[in-house]
Design an enzyme around this catalytic site. Sequence first.
Site, PDB file in Angstrom:
ATOM      1  N   ASN A 256       4.723   2.170   1.443  1.00 24.49           N
ATOM      2  CA  ASN A 256       5.757   2.049   0.415  1.00 24.49           C
ATOM      3  C   ASN A 256       5.335   2.918  -0.753  1.00 24.49           C
ATOM      4  O   ASN A 256       4.157   2.936  -1.073  1.00 24.49           O
ATOM      5  CB  ASN A 256       5.738   0.628  -0.164  1.00 24.49           C
ATOM      6  CG  ASN A 256       6.801  -0.247   0.406  1.00 24.49           C
ATOM      7  OD1 ASN A 256       7.970   0.106   0.402  1.00 24.49           O
ATOM      8  ND2 ASN A 256       6.399  -1.398   0.882  1.00 24.49           N
TER       9      ASN A 256
ATOM     10  N   SER B 244       0.846  -1.198   0.000  1.00 24.32           N
ATOM     11  CA  SER B 244       0.000   0.000   0.000  1.00 24.32           C
ATOM     12  C   SER B 244       0.873   1.236   0.000  1.00 24.32           C
ATOM     13  O   SER B 244       1.966   1.234   0.566  1.00 24.32           O
ATOM     14  CB  SER B 244      -0.876   0.020   1.247  1.00 24.32           C
ATOM     15  OG  SER B 244      -0.037   0.136   2.386  1.00 24.32           O
ATOM     16  N   LYS B 245       0.333   2.295  -0.598  1.00 22.44           N
ATOM     17  CA  LYS B 245       1.150   3.494  -0.723  1.00 22.44           C
ATOM     18  C   LYS B 245       1.367   4.182   0.616  1.00 22.44           C
ATOM     19  O   LYS B 245       2.230   5.032   0.734  1.00 22.44           O
ATOM     20  CB  LYS B 245       0.549   4.446  -1.749  1.00 22.44           C
ATOM     21  CG  LYS B 245      -0.785   5.033  -1.394  1.00 22.44           C
ATOM     22  CD  LYS B 245      -1.242   5.965  -2.502  1.00 22.44           C
ATOM     23  CE  LYS B 245      -2.634   6.475  -2.200  1.00 22.44           C
ATOM     24  NZ  LYS B 245      -3.280   7.131  -3.305  1.00 22.44           N
ATOM     25  N   ARG B 246       0.610   3.772   1.615  1.00 17.63           N
ATOM     26  CA  ARG B 246       0.831   4.341   2.942  1.00 17.63           C
ATOM     27  C   ARG B 246       2.156   3.845   3.531  1.00 17.63           C
ATOM     28  O   ARG B 246       2.776   4.501   4.339  1.00 17.63           O
ATOM     29  CB  ARG B 246      -0.331   3.945   3.859  1.00 17.63           C
ATOM     30  CG  ARG B 246      -0.655   4.966   4.913  1.00 17.63           C
ATOM     31  CD  ARG B 246      -2.070   4.782   5.435  1.00 17.63           C
ATOM     32  NE  ARG B 246      -2.232   3.544   6.186  1.00 17.63           N
ATOM     33  CZ  ARG B 246      -1.712   3.325   7.381  1.00 17.63           C
ATOM     34  NH1 ARG B 246      -0.993   4.252   7.970  1.00 17.63           N
ATOM     35  NH2 ARG B 246      -1.908   2.181   8.003  1.00 17.63           N
TER      36      ARG B 246
ATOM     37  N   ARG C 115       5.047  11.648   3.178  1.00 16.47           N
ATOM     38  CA  ARG C 115       4.816  10.378   3.882  1.00 16.47           C
ATOM     39  C   ARG C 115       6.013  10.033   4.759  1.00 16.47           C
ATOM     40  O   ARG C 115       5.885   9.635   5.909  1.00 16.47           O
ATOM     41  CB  ARG C 115       4.623   9.265   2.852  1.00 16.47           C
ATOM     42  CG  ARG C 115       3.256   8.643   2.894  1.00 16.47           C
ATOM     43  CD  ARG C 115       3.049   7.704   1.732  1.00 16.47           C
ATOM     44  NE  ARG C 115       2.215   8.329   0.729  1.00 16.47           N
ATOM     45  CZ  ARG C 115       2.440   8.344  -0.565  1.00 16.47           C
ATOM     46  NH1 ARG C 115       3.509   7.747  -1.060  1.00 16.47           N
ATOM     47  NH2 ARG C 115       1.623   8.947  -1.384  1.00 16.47           N
TER      48      ARG C 115
END
Length: 491
Positions: A255, A251-253, A466
């Site tokens: 990676n 998931s972009k959260r 992030r």
Amino acid sequence: MTVRTRIAPSPTGDPHVGTAYIALFNMCFARAQDGQFVLRIEDTDQQRSTPESEKAILDSLRWLGLDWDEGPDVEGPHGPYRQSERGDIYRKYCEQLVEKGHAFHCYRTADELEQLREELREAGRTALKPSDLALPAEEVEKRKTAGEPYVVRMNVPESGTCVVEDLLRGPIEIDWAQVDAQILLKSDGMPTYHLANVVDDHLMEITHVLRGEEWINSAPKHKLLYEYFGWEMPVLCHLPLLRNPDKTKLSKRKNPTSILYYQRAGFMPEALLNYLGRMGWSMPDESEKFTLDQMLEHFDIHRVSLGGPVFDVEKLSWLNGMWIRELENEQLADRLTQWMFNRDNLLQVLPHAKERMETFGDFAPLVAFLAAGQLPLTEASFADNKLELDDQKKLLQFALWRLEALRSWDKDSIFQTVKALATAMEIKLKDFNAPLFVAISGTTASFSVMDAMVLLGPDLTRARLRHAVDVLGGAGKKVLKRWEKEYAGLV
Ligand code: GLU
């Protein structure tokens, strides 16, 4: 028989590394057997599909070195290769199913469906069946005469078990009780994924469908549709999902997942492709570094192992280093120029750097952050800012959410977005910008953070925000829930 595989991305966001991974395996599977590989755009979700996303997907797959024999940009004998251009085909086949009694017009309203779902939940069942949806014939007639909207749904068995053969997994059993009377054609006449996917795979003569394991639950519906049409079903092969290092679904959260991030952050396409080839697959001699040609030469789908492959940026970086070291200096010089150190980029950056330069020697330190991947930040990097660290962290997360939703990446849009958020959070713009500065350029002594974000592009900007949230301790599930609520309440 000619082996034909396909990748069928939906153009609804950034080009995902998972798409490249599935594309790579489909391409290798086909080419290793002298077959063909097709690219089809599944853009039936007209709300979410965009031409920009389609272009980004095609460009980044090509950047990686993948190519296809047929597709929207190269055409071929089975076109059009964009589902939005094939509406009449789906409607025709859907009508056939209705005529044969395999599908029915469903006039249920949104309120009725909600009520039916509630009843289903209370009864401890999961799927809406044709019998649940049925209306008395005179009621159907009444709604039809009144011209009320309807969808077309497929008939599905009420009970029993469906067995789907998978090339790697063998027989997979799924209870029909879990499978609903799937909508095939929406009220606007557009097909759903299931109908369009099956019709196209058949018409495009696809022999093998290699796709992510998240599609396993769709397989019974597809199998049934093939039976209804009287078509042979392609061989199915569900590849394991890519995972974060903590084993959750990639998931972009956790990676960066956009291929554009890796491009902008200075990864070599060969290395990324090589790494994707290592996802669940290995060379016979277990070597870590291999080219696409070597992978093709040794490709055997049965060497795929089903344990969830971990996509670990640190490992990818290590592999990328091996690729860099094997380049001749001449080649590396060319790559670096192509990537960042070219006249076009210089001309974009100079107007911002010039104001702050006394000597040429000031240039590189001023702009180094633009040519870096992730910045070496620590909590201390944020310590001089006025707001408390926790507040800075929240602000960065909120800014990230806003910027993730931003479609046009220009200075004015970014500025308006940031300003509106600062106002909504009742924080002075100066105090709001300080943590952004640190997250984006590593220091508050740089040129305008809005200009910096434009130059960095959306993917690297978001990845840096992030990263900054992580550096400040990240947010646990509870905190995130609280933030989401607060964020949703902002005007
Ligand atoms: N459009 C689907 C996707 O976005 C394709 C799934 C499949 O390969 O059947 O992944």
